[in-house]
Design a protein around this motif. Structure first.
Motif, PDB file in Angstrom:
ATOM      1  N   GLU A 223       1.194  -1.268  -0.093  1.00  0.00           N
ATOM      2  CA  GLU A 223      -0.196  -0.093   0.056  1.00  0.00           C
ATOM      3  C   GLU A 223       0.615   1.493  -0.077  1.00  0.00           C
ATOM      4  OE1 GLU A 223      -2.451  -0.486   3.795  1.00  0.00           O
ATOM      5  OE2 GLU A 223      -3.850  -1.744   2.938  1.00  0.00           O
ATOM      6  N   ASP A 224       1.533   2.130  -0.811  1.00  0.00           N
ATOM      7  CA  ASP A 224       1.420   3.154  -1.491  1.00  0.00           C
ATOM      8  C   ASP A 224       3.020   2.277  -0.592  1.00  0.00           C
ATOM      9  OD1 ASP A 224       1.603   5.184  -2.167  1.00  0.00           O
ATOM     10  OD2 ASP A 224       1.747   6.394  -0.249  1.00  0.00           O
ATOM     11  N   VAL A 225       3.675   1.781  -1.028  1.00  0.00           N
ATOM     12  CA  VAL A 225       5.872   1.445  -0.718  1.00  0.00           C
ATOM     13  C   VAL A 225       6.329   1.969  -1.388  1.00  0.00           C
ATOM     14  CG1 VAL A 225       7.487  -0.108  -0.425  1.00  0.00           C
ATOM     15  CG2 VAL A 225       4.643  -0.817   0.209  1.00  0.00           C
ATOM     16  N   VAL A 226       7.228   3.252  -0.915  1.00  0.00           N
ATOM     17  CA  VAL A 226       8.050   4.021  -1.814  1.00  0.00           C
ATOM     18  C   VAL A 226       9.025   3.420  -2.091  1.00  0.00           C
ATOM     19  CG1 VAL A 226       9.721   6.304  -1.962  1.00  0.00           C
ATOM     20  CG2 VAL A 226       6.852   5.957  -1.344  1.00  0.00           C
ATOM     21  N   VAL A 227      10.343   2.636  -2.512  1.00  0.00           N
ATOM     22  CA  VAL A 227      11.188   2.444  -3.736  1.00  0.00           C
ATOM     23  C   VAL A 227      11.938   2.585  -3.803  1.00  0.00           C
ATOM     24  CG1 VAL A 227      12.387   0.437  -4.280  1.00  0.00           C
ATOM     25  CG2 VAL A 227       9.687   0.298  -3.609  1.00  0.00           C
ATOM     26  N   PRO A 228      13.165   3.117  -3.422  1.00  0.00           N
ATOM     27  CA  PRO A 228      14.432   4.018  -4.177  1.00  0.00           C
ATOM     28  C   PRO A 228      14.646   3.515  -5.624  1.00  0.00           C
ATOM     29  CG  PRO A 228      14.650   3.646  -1.913  1.00  0.00           C
ATOM     30  CD  PRO A 228      13.405   2.766  -2.523  1.00  0.00           C
ATOM     31  N   ALA A 229      14.907   4.172  -6.403  1.00  0.00           N
ATOM     32  CA  ALA A 229      15.348   3.799  -7.825  1.00  0.00           C
ATOM     33  C   ALA A 229      15.943   3.118  -7.740  1.00  0.00           C
ATOM     34  CB  ALA A 229      15.493   5.254  -8.505  1.00  0.00           C
ATOM     35  N   SER A 230      16.978   3.223  -6.326  1.00  0.00           N
ATOM     36  CA  SER A 230      18.430   2.147  -7.193  1.00  0.00           C
ATOM     37  C   SER A 230      17.631   0.868  -6.411  1.00  0.00           C
ATOM     38  CB  SER A 230      19.727   2.678  -5.928  1.00  0.00           C
ATOM     39  OG  SER A 230      18.448   2.748  -4.483  1.00  0.00           O
TER      40      SER A 230
END
Length: 401
Positions: A223-230
């Motif tokens: 649910e709206d899990v933010v993942v860094p581009a790396s």
């Protein structure tokens, strides 16, 4: 890179690409059999009864021996062969009562290799950590739909990605520190992301299953899990990568089973020798001998098919996306194992139907192979298509027989 497990892991380095099955059997007997019999097997029934995952300590032991680094390329790992690793899983199945151990071991040793082209920071922390047994990774792919209809989505937000969706089955998820999660982006391309277990918005829950209960099965909601581009670890062709990964792993799902079948056959014979009917052990009755003979034949056939498939991988002859020989091997080993366990229940009666003997638990474990790593029925369809295609190829070459 400091991922290599170092001098404490030299035991696994003894297992070379040409190690014989006998040599691998001796290695497992020397390094693992006593440990598993003392530390793991006594809790097998209780873990199954209460659906508790295998203790993490057993994978620390595997890391100490170098097994979690075995499949990783140098300098992170030992660069070992998949043939040898498959034969190793077979022998672990022989000495360990729980099919969950070789299955999880193969996953925890295999999945980090999918991250080997990620950033140096990811490789050091997760791949190197996995080799040392400090990080366990699980695979979050399966949904209640076909791949092309995945509901789990990834959308860019600034320099990050945001994941939304639901994954239904992660083997080893109860033990995992992070997950490789597959999702479709706005262009419908399949992408893979590394998501930490404690990421805000990630919810992981246990899954109750018919068998394989010590495997730590989970389901996850994002649910709206933010993942860094790396942490986008396979940006180019996630679909091609996952197809090759699943194809190469298909035989690993049941590699331990011929070893477990052999151990169970020994247990069964000893049990029947102690059962007296009409003044003689059951093993002296020809009807019982006939069933034991069928079980022996299934065990040997499953082992032969497994070894043939592993040799095919070692020779580099297998196809990357879908190999019919590896897939046929998975189908055949599972089919033999299910029939084997069914025969065991027929011979043991009520004793085999209870937890006094390992047969009912193992049968439930074997049944996981029906659904795992592509269902048996889907494999039959794919293998039928392969048979038709191969005939057409032979016809086009003019060598039809």
């Amino acid at each position: 890179m400091s991922g290599h497990p170092g001098s404490s892991a030299l035991a696994a380095a003894e297992l070379g690409p040409d190690s014989t099955p006998v040599a691998i059997e001796r290695w497992v007997t020397r390094h693992l059999a006593d440990y598993l019999g003392r530390e793991l097997d006594p809790g097998a029934v209780d873990r199954d009864r209460h659906a508790r995952a295998l203790p993490r300590e057993v994978f620390s032991r595997c890391a100490e021996l170098g097994l979690l680094a075995y499949l990783l390329p140098p300098p992170l790992g030992l660069g070992g062969s998949r043939r040898t690793f498959g034969l190793l899983l077979e022998q672990i199945g022989r000495v360990c009562e729980e099919l969950e151990l070789p299955s999880l071991l193969s996953l925890f040793a295999d999945l980090p290799g999918a991250l080997s082209s990620a950033t140096p920071e990811i490789v050091e922390r997760y791949v190197g950590g996995a080799a040392r047994g400090e990080v366990l990774l699980a695979f979050a792919y399966t949904e209640r739909c076909e791949t092309y209809e995945f509901e789990t989505r990834a959308r860019p937000r600034g320099d990050d990605w945001v994941l939304e969706g639901h994954k239904v089955a992660q083997t080893g998820g109860a033990l995992a520190d992070a997950f490789v999660v597959y999702a479709r982006d706005d262009t419908d391309r399949l992408q893979a992301f590394l998501v930490d277990r404690d990421a805000p918005g990630l919810h992981v829950e246990p899954v109750w299953s018919m068998g394989f209960r010590a495997g730590g099965m989970t389901a996850m909601t994002l649910e709206d899990v933010v993942v860094p581009a790396s942490h986008r670890v396979i940006p180019a062709d996630g679909l091609g990568q996952v197809q090759a990964f699943l194809n190469a792993r298909r035989i690993f799902i049941c590699a331990a089973w011929p070893g477990r079948m052999q151990a169970l056959l020994d247990t069964l014979i000893e049990f029947l020798q102690g059962r007296i009917r009409q003044g003689v052990p059951l093993t002296q009755m020809q009807t019982v001998q006939s069933t034991l003979g069928r079980m022996y034949a299934r065990t040997r056939a499953a082992r032969a098919v497994l070894h043939d498939a592993l040799e095919r991988m070692a020779s580099g002859e297998h196809r990357l996306a879908f190999d019919p020989v590896l897939s046929a091997a998975k189908y055949t080993v599972v089919d033999h194992a299910l029939a084997f366990a069914n025969d065991a229940l027929h011979l043991t009666g009520w004793s085999g139907y209870t937890d006094q003997l390992p047969f009912e638990r193992t049968l439930r474990g074997f049944m996981g192979g029906i659904a795992g790593q592509t269902t048996q029925e889907v494999l039959l369809v794919l293998l039928g298509q392969a048979a038709i295609a191969e005939l057409e190829i032979r016809r086009s070459r003019g060598d039809e027989r």
